[in-house]
Design an enzyme around this catalytic site. Structure first.
Site, short mmCIF file in Angstrom:
data_model
loop_
_atom_site.label_atom_id
_atom_site.label_comp_id
_atom_site.label_asym_id
_atom_site.label_seq_id
_atom_site.Cartn_x
_atom_site.Cartn_y
_atom_site.Cartn_z
N SER A 1 0.84 -1.20 0.00
CA SER A 1 0.00 0.00 0.00
C SER A 1 0.87 1.25 0.00
O SER A 1 1.92 1.28 0.63
CB SER A 1 -0.88 0.00 1.25
OG SER A 1 -1.25 1.33 1.58
N LYS A 2 0.43 2.25 -0.69
CA LYS A 2 1.26 3.45 -0.74
C LYS A 2 1.16 4.27 0.54
O LYS A 2 1.94 5.17 0.78
CB LYS A 2 0.87 4.32 -1.94
CG LYS A 2 -0.34 5.17 -1.72
CD LYS A 2 -0.39 6.35 -2.67
CE LYS A 2 -1.63 7.17 -2.40
NZ LYS A 2 -1.63 8.48 -2.96
N ARG A 3 0.18 3.90 1.35
CA ARG A 3 -0.02 4.66 2.58
C ARG A 3 0.91 4.26 3.72
O ARG A 3 0.91 4.87 4.77
CB ARG A 3 -1.46 4.50 3.06
CG ARG A 3 -2.41 5.48 2.43
CD ARG A 3 -3.84 5.19 2.82
NE ARG A 3 -4.52 4.49 1.74
CZ ARG A 3 -4.97 5.08 0.66
NH1 ARG A 3 -4.83 6.38 0.49
NH2 ARG A 3 -5.59 4.39 -0.28
#
Length: 520
Positions: free
Chosen positions: A252-254
Site C-alpha cells: 500500500s502506498k499509505r
RNA sequence: GGCCCCGUCGUCUAAUGGUUAGGACACGGCCCUUUCAAGGCCGCAACAGGGGUUCGAAUCCCCUCGGGGUCACCA
C-alpha cells in the site's frame, strides 16, 4: 480475438501492484495477437479530474505498455469512461429487474446494519431477510410514500453452487448462499462497480478478465449478473497481489513510513530522495514513493528494468531465465506459470535489475538519459551545445557502471560547477586534506601539474612516479587530489578526473584547498 | 467470526513421485584494486508441522498450524 483490459481508477498515481496486473494483461493480449484496452473506472465520484488520470496514462506510456482502445486513443466500443456509460448500466438493471433477478429494496442503511449485527450476535452467517424487498408496484409506492428510498439489489440464489474455472486457481466452487444481495443501483440511479464492470467487459468484448486476487470473491456475483443478462462468460485469472517488503500484506502506498524500516527498501528510497533533493522535486509520500511507478521515472530508472522485475514478481519461465526483452516476454508469457501466492516487493532486487540494464546501455544512450537530469539541476544549459554533450559523454564513459540510474550523474556535479561553488564533503576534507602531510604533497604535485600533459595515461605515469620519489603510497596522493578537485573521496579514476577537469580547474581547486589549510 | 485463497533459503523462484532440493537478489569471506563502484572465486541459507498412500513424497490425500483476502449504497 483475445481482448484484455486494465481498469484503473483515476487516483493520480500508478501503483506498482496495479502496473504488474496491467502488464500481465498486456502480455497476454500481445502473446496471442489480441488487444489490450484501458477503461477508466470512475463510477464512484464526480471529483474525477483529468489531471488525476494523466499521471496514469503517462506512466503506462513511459513503461511502453500501449493500449489499443481507451482514453486518448478511442476505439469502437467506447466510451471508455464508466462515468459516461450510465445508460448502459441502467438498461442492464432494468433487464435484471424484469427477469426477477434483482429487486427494489427499501431498507435503510441502519436497518441493514441492524440485521447484520443481529446475525453476528447470534453467530450465524448473515443473510438478508428481504424484509423491505418490494414485490409489487404497490409495495414500492407505499414505502416511497413513507419517504424511503429504493435501491436495486441482486436477488441471489439461496441454494446451489457457483462453479467456475480460474486460470490460476483452477476449479472454483462457492455456495450461492454465501453471496449477499448486493446493491447494484443506488436510489439516485447511479450504478455500482460489480454491475458496471460486468456490463463493460461484455460491451467491450473482453475475453479474459485478468485481475487482482481481491476480486476473486466478487466473481460469483458477477457471474450471476452476466448470466442473468445472457452474456457469454469471460475467462478468469485472479493474480495474487504484490505484498509488502518482507510480509504477505498487500502493498500500500499509505504505509511508506513502515516500509522504510526495511533496510533494502529504505536504501532505494534514500538514494532516490537524494537525487530528488538536488533536482528540487517535491518528496511527499503522495508522489515520491517507491510503491508508485513515477518514483522510478523521476530518479532515472529504465522502464525495461522495472518491467522485467515486475514480470518476475509472480511469474517465471524456468529455473534460469532472468532477463527478457519485450519480444521474449511476449513470446513466453502464460497464465499457467503465474504463481498462486503473493510475492513481496523487493526494491533492492528491482535495483539489481536496473543496474544490469543500465550497464548494458551504450555510452551514447546513457548520455542521452543523463542530460535531462543535468539540465533540471541547472548544471548545463537547455538545449545543451554539442561540446557540452561531448563533455558529458566523456564523464559518463569514465564513470562507467557507477551510474546506476540516470540521476546518479548528479554525483559528478564537480565537473559542472565553478571552483568557488564546489562543495567539499566535511569528512573527506578532514580525512584527506586537513593534514600537514597532505598539504605538503599537494603543494608539490601542484608544481608538477603546471607543466604536465593533462591526459589520463600521462597523469597516471606522472603520479606513480611522484609517489615513488616521495616515498608515499599511491593512495596518499590520489585521495587528497581527488578530494581537492571534486570535493568527494569517492569517484572514478583520479587520473581521468584530473584530465576531464583540465589543468586550469585543477590548479584553481588545489590552490583553494591549500589556502584553506595554510599553516597546519 | 463466516466464506475463499495461499504456504520451498531473509526475498523472488525452479522442481510436476526418484536431484547431494537448482538459480537469482540480499548477506558473509577472499581475490583484484589509487578511492568508490564493477568484476572473479568461495560460502551461509528452505521443502510450516503431523499423519497416511507408495519400493520411493517438496510433489498425491487428510488433519493441524501459520499467513492473507473478502464480507459496503468503494473500486
Amino acid at each position: 480475438m483475445i481482448r484484455t483490459r486494465f481498469a484503473p481508477s483515476p487516483t493520480g498515481y500508478l501503483h506498482i501492484g496495479g502496473v504488474r496486473t496491467a502488464l500481465f494483461n498486456w502480455l497476454f493480449a500481445r502473446r496471442y495477437g489480441g488487444q489490450f484496452l484501458l477503461r477508466i473506472d470512475d463510477t464512484d465520484v464526480g471529483r474525477n479530474q483529468p489531471e488525476a488520470l494523466q499521471p496514469i496514462l503517462d506512466g503506462f506510456r513511459w513503461l511502453g505498455i500501449d493500449w489499443d482502445e481507451g482514453p486518448e486513443v478511442g476505439g469502437p466500443y467506447g466510451p471508455y469512461y464508466q462515468s459516461e456509460r450510465l445508460d448502459r448500466y441502467q438498461a442492464a438493471v432494468k433487464t435484471l429487474l424484469e427477469k426477477g433477478l434483482a429487486y427494489y429494496d427499501y431498507a435503510t442503511v441502519e436497518e441493514m446494519k441492524a440485521e447484520r449485527e443481529a446475525a453476528e450476535r447470534a453467530k450465524r452467517p448473515f443473510l438478508y431477510s428481504r424484509r423491505w424487498m418490494a414485490e409489487t408496484p404497490a409495495d414500492r409506492a407505499r414505502w416511497e410514500s413513507e419517504g424511503r428510498k429504493g435501491v436495486v439489489r441482486l436477488k441471489m440464489p439461496r441454494e446451489g453452487v457457483c462453479r467456475f474455472y480460474d486460470h490460476i486457481r483452477g476449479d472454483m466452487a462457492v455456495e450461492w448462499t454465501h453471496e449477499a444481495d448486493h446493491v447494484i443501483q443506488r436510489a439516485d440511479g447511479s450504478c455500482l462497480y460489480n454491475l458496471a464492470n460486468v456490463v463493460d467487459d461484455h460491451d467491450m468484448r473482453i475475453t479474459h478478465v485478468i485481475r487482482a486476487e481481491e476480486h476473486l470473491s466478487n466473481t460469483p456475483r458477477q457471474i450471476f449478473i452476466a448470466q442473468g443478462l445472457g452474456y457469454e462468460l469471460p475467462e478468469y485469472a485472479h493474480v495474487p497481489f504484490v505484498a509488502e517488503p518482507g510480509s504477505k500484506n498487500k502493498l500500500s502506498k499509505r504505509k511508506l513510513a513502515q516500509y522504510l524500516k526495511n533496510p533494502d527498501f529504505r536504501q532505494v528510497y534514500e538514494h532516490g530522495k537524494a537525487i530528488a533533493a538536488v533536482l528540487g522535486l517535491p518528496a511527499s509520500a503522495e508522489t515520491f514513493n517507491p510503491v508508485i511507478v513515477d518514483f522510478y521515472r523521476q530518479v532515472g530508472y529504465l522502464p525495461d528494468a522495472l518491467v522485467n522485475y515486475l514480470l518476475l514478481l509472480g511469474w517465471s519461465l524456468d529455473d534460469k531465465t532472468e532477463f527478457f526483452t519485450r519480444a521474449e516476454m511476449i513470446r513466453h508469457f502464460s497464465l499457467e506459470r503465474i504463481n498462486k501466492s503473493a510475492a513481496s516487493f523487493d526494491a533492492k532486487k528491482l535495483r539489481a535489475f536496473q543496474e544490469r540494464y543500465m550497464a548494458l546501455e551504450p555510452v551514447e544512450r546513457k548520455t542521452e538519459l543523463v542530460l535531462p537530469f543535468l539540465q533540471k539541476a541547472k548544471l548545463i544549459p537547455r538545449p545543451a551545445p554539442a561540446e557540452v554533450v561531448q563533455r558529458v559523454m566523456a564523464i559518463v564513459r569514465a564513470a562507467g557502471e557507477r551510474i546506476k540510474v540516470a540521476g546518479d550523474i548528479l554525483d559528478y556535479d564537480a565537473f559542472f560547477v565553478p571552483t568557488e561553488r564546489l562543495n567539499y564533503d566535511d569528512k573527506a576534507f578532514t580525512q584527506h586534506i586537513r593534514k600537514p602531510a597532505a598539504n605538503a604533497l599537494l603543494r608539490k604535485i601542484r608544481q608538477r601539474l603546471e607543466t604536465a600533459a593533462f591526459e589520463a595515461k600521462a597523469l597516471e605515469l606522472l603520479i606513480q612516479e611522484f609517489a615513488q620519489t616521495e616515498g608515499v603510497k599511491l593512495n596518499d596522493i590520489n585521495q587528497p587530489l581527488r578530494v581537492a578537485v571534486t570535493g568527494k573521496a569517492i569517484g572514478f579514476s583520479t587520473y581521468e578526473t584530473l584530465a576531464l577537469l583540465g589543468r586550469e580547474h585543477c590548479l584553481e581547486r588545489i590552490d583553494r584547498v591549500l589556502a584553506q589549510t595554510e599553516g597546519l
